[in-house]
Write an enzyme that holds these catalytic residues in place. Structure first.
Site, PDB file in Angstrom:
ATOM      1  N   HIS A  41       0.954  -1.228  -0.134  1.00 24.38           N
ATOM      2  CA  HIS A  41       0.215   0.092  -0.130  1.00 24.38           C
ATOM      3  C   HIS A  41       0.890   1.201  -0.078  1.00 24.38           C
ATOM      4  O   HIS A  41       1.322   1.791   1.006  1.00 24.38           O
ATOM      5  CB  HIS A  41      -0.843   0.012   1.302  1.00 24.38           C
ATOM      6  CG  HIS A  41      -1.919  -1.174   1.376  1.00 24.38           C
ATOM      7  ND1 HIS A  41      -1.543  -2.355   1.565  1.00 24.38           N
ATOM      8  CD2 HIS A  41      -3.253  -1.189   1.080  1.00 24.38           C
ATOM      9  CE1 HIS A  41      -2.447  -3.202   1.601  1.00 24.38           C
ATOM     10  NE2 HIS A  41      -3.694  -2.512   1.243  1.00 24.38           N
ATOM     11  N   ASP A 159       0.942  -1.671   4.740  1.00 18.83           N
ATOM     12  CA  ASP A 159       0.710  -0.595   5.411  1.00 18.83           C
ATOM     13  C   ASP A 159      -0.765  -0.003   5.132  1.00 18.83           C
ATOM     14  O   ASP A 159      -0.722   0.859   4.222  1.00 18.83           O
ATOM     15  CB  ASP A 159       1.899   0.469   5.268  1.00 18.83           C
ATOM     16  CG  ASP A 159       1.748   1.853   5.966  1.00 18.83           C
ATOM     17  OD1 ASP A 159       0.882   1.922   7.004  1.00 18.83           O
ATOM     18  OD2 ASP A 159       2.414   2.736   5.321  1.00 18.83           O
TER      19      ASP A 159
HETATM   20  C1  LIG Z   1      -1.287   4.502   4.733  1.00 17.44           C
HETATM   21  S1  LIG Z   1      -1.115   4.836   3.352  1.00 17.44           S
HETATM   22  C2  LIG Z   1       0.303   4.225   2.551  1.00 17.44           C
HETATM   23  C3  LIG Z   1       1.476   5.064   3.022  1.00 17.44           C
HETATM   24  C4  LIG Z   1       2.845   4.350   2.597  1.00 17.44           C
HETATM   25  N1  LIG Z   1       3.114   2.976   2.852  1.00 17.44           N
HETATM   26  C5  LIG Z   1       4.115   5.326   3.257  1.00 17.44           C
HETATM   27  O1  LIG Z   1       4.549   4.783   4.177  1.00 17.44           O
HETATM   28  O2  LIG Z   1       4.411   6.424   2.885  1.00 17.44           O
HETATM   29  C6  LIG Z   1      -2.011   3.507   2.414  1.00 17.44           C
HETATM   30  C7  LIG Z   1      -2.351   3.659   1.058  1.00 17.44           C
HETATM   31  O3  LIG Z   1      -3.028   2.585   0.495  1.00 17.44           O
HETATM   32  C8  LIG Z   1      -3.890   2.648  -0.750  1.00 17.44           C
HETATM   33  N2  LIG Z   1      -4.759   1.872  -0.641  1.00 17.44           N
HETATM   34  C9  LIG Z   1      -5.963   1.692  -0.285  1.00 17.44           C
HETATM   35  N3  LIG Z   1      -6.405   0.536  -0.427  1.00 17.44           N
HETATM   36  C10 LIG Z   1      -5.631  -0.151  -1.123  1.00 17.44           C
HETATM   37  C11 LIG Z   1      -5.419  -1.738  -1.609  1.00 17.44           C
HETATM   38  N4  LIG Z   1      -6.524  -2.567  -1.686  1.00 17.44           N
HETATM   39  N5  LIG Z   1      -4.257  -1.901  -2.328  1.00 17.44           N
HETATM   40  C12 LIG Z   1      -3.218  -1.026  -2.631  1.00 17.44           C
HETATM   41  N6  LIG Z   1      -3.262   0.358  -2.041  1.00 17.44           N
HETATM   42  C13 LIG Z   1      -4.537   0.697  -1.458  1.00 17.44           C
HETATM   43  C14 LIG Z   1      -4.437   4.317  -0.068  1.00 17.44           C
HETATM   44  O4  LIG Z   1      -4.823   4.943  -1.396  1.00 17.44           O
HETATM   45  C15 LIG Z   1      -3.208   4.641   0.647  1.00 17.44           C
HETATM   46  O5  LIG Z   1      -2.518   5.736  -0.686  1.00 17.44           O
END
Ligand SMILES: C[S@@+](CC[C@H](N)C(=O)[O-])C[C@H]1O[C@@H](n2cnc3c(N)ncnc32)[C@H](O)[C@@H]1O
Length: 270
Positions: A41, A159
């Site tokens: 994520h 994440d």
């Molecule tokens: C907590 S943020 C990630 C922050 C990043 N890992 C960092 O540390 O900079 C979660 C992200 O997951 C994305 N997201 C939501 N559902 C998802 C999915 N099923 N698969 C992949 N990404 C997803 C959201 O759009 C968001 O950008």
């Protein structure tokens, strides 16, 4: 999908998560052999801390913003984190950019993001890095599909945004499925702690997968009611020296963040 990491980038949880991410990457770089990073994520990878979103919550100010005075005599992971976070003024690097910046030519990063706008920005962020790939999709099944990586060494960062009610269950199942395919991999899993019972149920669900070495890091800060002030990191197969590096970093950042940071082995030990 409403979650936007721009409101939270650089907050207390990001600070500890990103120092942990760097500590693991620095360990993997000690050997010449290639490694892979899967970021399930990923987000957009770059956050403007002077943006309206960041200003609205003030979370970065209470997080990375409080570490300005730190200098000299730090564990390498913390020093590297601060260098990357300060590199471009008010622009904060997210996990995929941190990983991409630390990879060597032989290493690979796959960063997955579902949201179309965030994905477009992620592609742009990673475009200068030849060994980093941005993929649009669902990070849960895709991560499991990507394992084990051809290099058979690496880190999986999970994440998620925790915006849907079943997210803890999907995450726990994904960690177990991923570990079954790549049991020697290092896993860094972030989760919010809104209630102790929910967190215990989640960590219990993960550990039922049979992992033998699991360290839990918890961070808590005082926040007004209704805001998230506590989160956890599950680190599966933490590398040798990781716990000590995190404890040392924690002793320097906790007083500045006004945080309580603890580490506990849930399975095995170093
Ligand atoms: C907590 S943020 C990630 C922050 C990043 N890992 C960092 O540390 O900079 C979660 C992200 O997951 C994305 N997201 C939501 N559902 C998802 C999915 N099923 N698969 C992949 N990404 C997803 C959201 O759009 C968001 O950008």
């Amino acid at each position: 999908m409403n979650y936007r990491h721009g409101y939270h980038a650089g907050n207390f949880a990001d600070v500890v998560k990103h120092i942990a991410l760097i500590a693991i990457l620095l360990h993997l770089k000690k050997k010449e052999a290639a490694f892979a990073v899967v970021d399930s994520h990923a987000g957009r990878g770059l956050y403007d801390l002077t943006s309206t979103e960041a200003g609205k919550t003030g979370e970065a100010e209470a997080g990375i913003g409080r570490l300005g005075a730190l200098a000299g005599g730090m564990p390498e992971a913390l020093a590297t984190y601060l260098a990357l976070a300060r590199e471009q003024g008010g622009i904060y690097p997210g996990s995929p950019l941190i990983a991409a910046r630390l990879l060597r030519p032989q290493d690979r990063l796959t960063a997955i993001e579902k949201h179309p706008d965030e994905f477009a920005l992620l592609q742009e962020t990673l475009s200068p890095f030849r060994n980093a790939t941005a993929e649009q999709g669902d990070g849960y099944p895709r991560t499991v599909k990507l394992l084990p990586p051809p290099s058979r060494r690496g880190l999986v960062l999970l994440d998620p945004p925790f915006e849907s009610p079943g997210e803890f269950a999907v995450l726990a199942q994904t960690v177990r499925d991923a570990w079954r395919k790549f049991a020697t991999g290092i896993y860094l899993v972030w989760y919010p702690i809104k209630s102790q019972a929910e967190a215990d149920a989640f960590t219990g669900e993960v550990l039922a997968g049979g992992m033998e070495k699991v360290l839990e890091i918890e961070i808590a800060i005082p926040v007004p009611e209704g805001k998230l002030g506590r989160s956890g990191l599950l680190v599966i197969n933490p590398p040798y020296g990781f716990e000590a590096a995190m404890r040392e970093s924690a002793s320097l950042i906790a007083p500045l963040l006004g945080a309580r940071i603890s580490a506990l082995w849930l399975a095995g030990n170093e």
